[in-house]
Design a protein around this motif. Structure first.
Motif, PDB file in Angstrom:
ATOM      1  N   GLY A 159       0.845  -1.187   0.121  1.00 53.01           N
ATOM      2  CA  GLY A 159       0.001   0.103   0.176  1.00 53.01           C
ATOM      3  C   GLY A 159       0.650   1.170  -0.073  1.00 53.01           C
ATOM      4  N   THR A 160       2.056   1.202  -0.381  1.00 53.32           N
ATOM      5  CA  THR A 160       3.088   2.562  -0.618  1.00 53.32           C
ATOM      6  C   THR A 160       2.575   3.228  -1.708  1.00 53.32           C
ATOM      7  OG1 THR A 160       4.584   1.062  -1.920  1.00 53.32           O
ATOM      8  CG2 THR A 160       4.645   1.128   0.671  1.00 53.32           C
ATOM      9  N   ILE A 161       2.931   4.477  -1.886  1.00 49.95           N
ATOM     10  CA  ILE A 161       2.890   5.312  -3.113  1.00 49.95           C
ATOM     11  C   ILE A 161       4.418   5.332  -3.741  1.00 49.95           C
ATOM     12  CG2 ILE A 161       2.368   7.710  -3.592  1.00 49.95           C
ATOM     13  CD1 ILE A 161      -0.158   6.015  -2.316  1.00 49.95           C
ATOM     14  N   ALA A 162       4.604   5.028  -4.839  1.00 47.80           N
ATOM     15  CA  ALA A 162       5.939   5.098  -5.710  1.00 47.80           C
ATOM     16  C   ALA A 162       6.079   6.551  -5.926  1.00 47.80           C
ATOM     17  CB  ALA A 162       5.585   4.466  -7.041  1.00 47.80           C
ATOM     18  N   GLY A 163       7.304   6.815  -5.732  1.00 50.04           N
ATOM     19  CA  GLY A 163       7.734   8.305  -5.958  1.00 50.04           C
ATOM     20  C   GLY A 163       7.452   9.275  -4.892  1.00 50.04           C
ATOM     21  N   GLU A 164       7.397   8.582  -3.746  1.00 49.36           N
ATOM     22  CA  GLU A 164       7.075   9.797  -2.606  1.00 49.36           C
ATOM     23  C   GLU A 164       8.153  10.769  -2.516  1.00 49.36           C
ATOM     24  OE1 GLU A 164       4.863  10.197  -0.268  1.00 49.36           O
ATOM     25  OE2 GLU A 164       3.625   8.227   0.017  1.00 49.36           O
ATOM     26  N   GLY A 165       9.399  10.441  -2.724  1.00 48.81           N
ATOM     27  CA  GLY A 165      10.262  11.517  -2.627  1.00 48.81           C
ATOM     28  C   GLY A 165      10.141  12.806  -3.598  1.00 48.81           C
ATOM     29  N   THR A 166       9.453  12.365  -4.556  1.00 49.46           N
ATOM     30  CA  THR A 166       9.269  13.820  -5.525  1.00 49.46           C
ATOM     31  C   THR A 166       7.628  13.921  -5.789  1.00 49.46           C
ATOM     32  OG1 THR A 166       9.737  12.319  -7.249  1.00 49.46           O
ATOM     33  CG2 THR A 166      11.563  13.581  -6.450  1.00 49.46           C
ATOM     34  N   LEU A 167       6.905  13.392  -4.930  1.00 47.62           N
ATOM     35  CA  LEU A 167       5.451  13.337  -5.061  1.00 47.62           C
ATOM     36  C   LEU A 167       4.811  14.734  -5.394  1.00 47.62           C
ATOM     37  CD1 LEU A 167       3.206  11.382  -5.376  1.00 47.62           C
ATOM     38  CD2 LEU A 167       2.685  11.441  -3.033  1.00 47.62           C
ATOM     39  N   PHE A 168       5.188  15.530  -4.522  1.00 51.24           N
ATOM     40  CA  PHE A 168       4.711  16.879  -4.702  1.00 51.24           C
ATOM     41  C   PHE A 168       4.774  17.609  -5.887  1.00 51.24           C
ATOM     42  CE2 PHE A 168       8.498  18.618  -2.913  1.00 51.24           C
ATOM     43  CZ  PHE A 168       8.748  20.035  -3.590  1.00 51.24           C
ATOM     44  N   TYR A 169       6.176  17.476  -6.634  1.00 54.49           N
ATOM     45  CA  TYR A 169       6.164  18.055  -7.978  1.00 54.49           C
ATOM     46  C   TYR A 169       5.240  17.300  -9.118  1.00 54.49           C
ATOM     47  CZ  TYR A 169      10.304  20.541  -6.414  1.00 54.49           C
ATOM     48  OH  TYR A 169      11.215  21.645  -5.984  1.00 54.49           O
ATOM     49  N   THR A 170       5.373  15.952  -8.672  1.00 51.05           N
ATOM     50  CA  THR A 170       4.558  15.100  -9.780  1.00 51.05           C
ATOM     51  C   THR A 170       2.922  15.287  -9.785  1.00 51.05           C
ATOM     52  OG1 THR A 170       5.987  13.283  -9.381  1.00 51.05           O
ATOM     53  CG2 THR A 170       3.984  12.643 -10.589  1.00 51.05           C
ATOM     54  N   LEU A 171       2.382  15.579  -8.427  1.00 54.25           N
ATOM     55  CA  LEU A 171       0.933  15.795  -8.422  1.00 54.25           C
ATOM     56  C   LEU A 171       0.661  17.387  -8.573  1.00 54.25           C
ATOM     57  CD1 LEU A 171       0.232  14.142  -4.814  1.00 54.25           C
ATOM     58  CD2 LEU A 171      -0.369  13.410  -7.241  1.00 54.25           C
TER      59      LEU A 171
END
Length: 227
Positions: free
Chosen positions: A26-38
């Motif tokens: 149930g993890t979210i891929a790319g958490e480290g850069t998620l705010f840029y992606t979203l």
């Protein structure tokens, strides 16, 4: 919270649902850069809806006057840009950090993701995320797979989703569903550049604006160490 009951999901909701990995705890891929992606997904959604456009030099974004979106999350981003034209990366840094929680809540409310609990070491209760079982995530993965693997001409939203997934560096994590092979990588890079295939002139303008936003999101994300 999405107060528009029955409203279609935003592009950012679809992207977060795609990045959700039910088979990996149930993890979210790319958490480290998620705010840029979203943030890139929110701006891309505004571009697809003709609510924003790129300004001079294409690295700046400005609103289309008197054409705000109705969705609350998109409207907050539009209001921020409406104060004055800004660099795309500036907008991403401003709007991105607050997106994860409300977008996840929308996915839970829709039944796309189920929130539960489990006990660790018999002592600690932790919150876990699981697939909601309604098939929507699987449908999104299949849409992207058809474009990247089968060579289908993408709808603009699917093209933007695939481009953002590629730019986030998370596509290798989809290998069981979307094989990480040279033709797939090449097609994903084409989508990042806005090469979505032949289309009408209006769509060409939209994909140029969207590609500019997506690429600025990718550039911004590359300076953040991935986790």
């Amino acid at each position: 919270m999405n107060q528009r009951t029955g409203a279609p999901p935003t592009l950012a909701e679809d992207l977060l649902l795609l990045l959700f990995q039910p088979a990996a705890g149930g993890t979210i891929a790319g958490e480290g850069t998620l705010f840029y992606t979203l943030g890139g997904a929110v701006l891309a959604d505004l571009a697809l809806g003709d609510h924003v456009r790129t300004g001079s030099g294409r690295a700046r974004v400005e609103v289309v006057p008197e054409h705000p979106p109705s969705d609350a999350i998109l409207r907050a981003a539009w209001d921020y840009v409406a104060r004055k034209p800004r660099g795309v990366q500036t907008v991403l840094a401003a709007i991105g950090p607050t997106l994860r929680a409300p977008l996840l809540e929308r996915l839970v409310e829709r039944g796309d993701i189920r929130r539960g609990t489990r006990r660790t070491l018999g002592l600690f209760t932790t919150t876990v995320l699981a697939d909601g079982g309604n098939g929507r995530r699987a449908g999104l993965v299949e849409d992207v797979r058809q474009v990247l693997v089968a060579g289908a001409r993408p709808a603009p939203r699917v093209a933007a989703l695939a481009a953002l997934l590629s730019g986030s560096g998370t596509l290798p994590q989809f290998h069981r569903e979307i094989p990480w092979i040279s033709p797939v990588i090449a097609r994903a890079k084409e989508l990042e550049r806005g090469d979505w295939g032949a289309g009408a002139a209006g769509e060409a303008v939209t994909r140029t604006v969207t590609a500019t936003i997506v690429n600025n999101a990718i550039i911004a994300a590359t300076v953040v160490p991935r986790t």
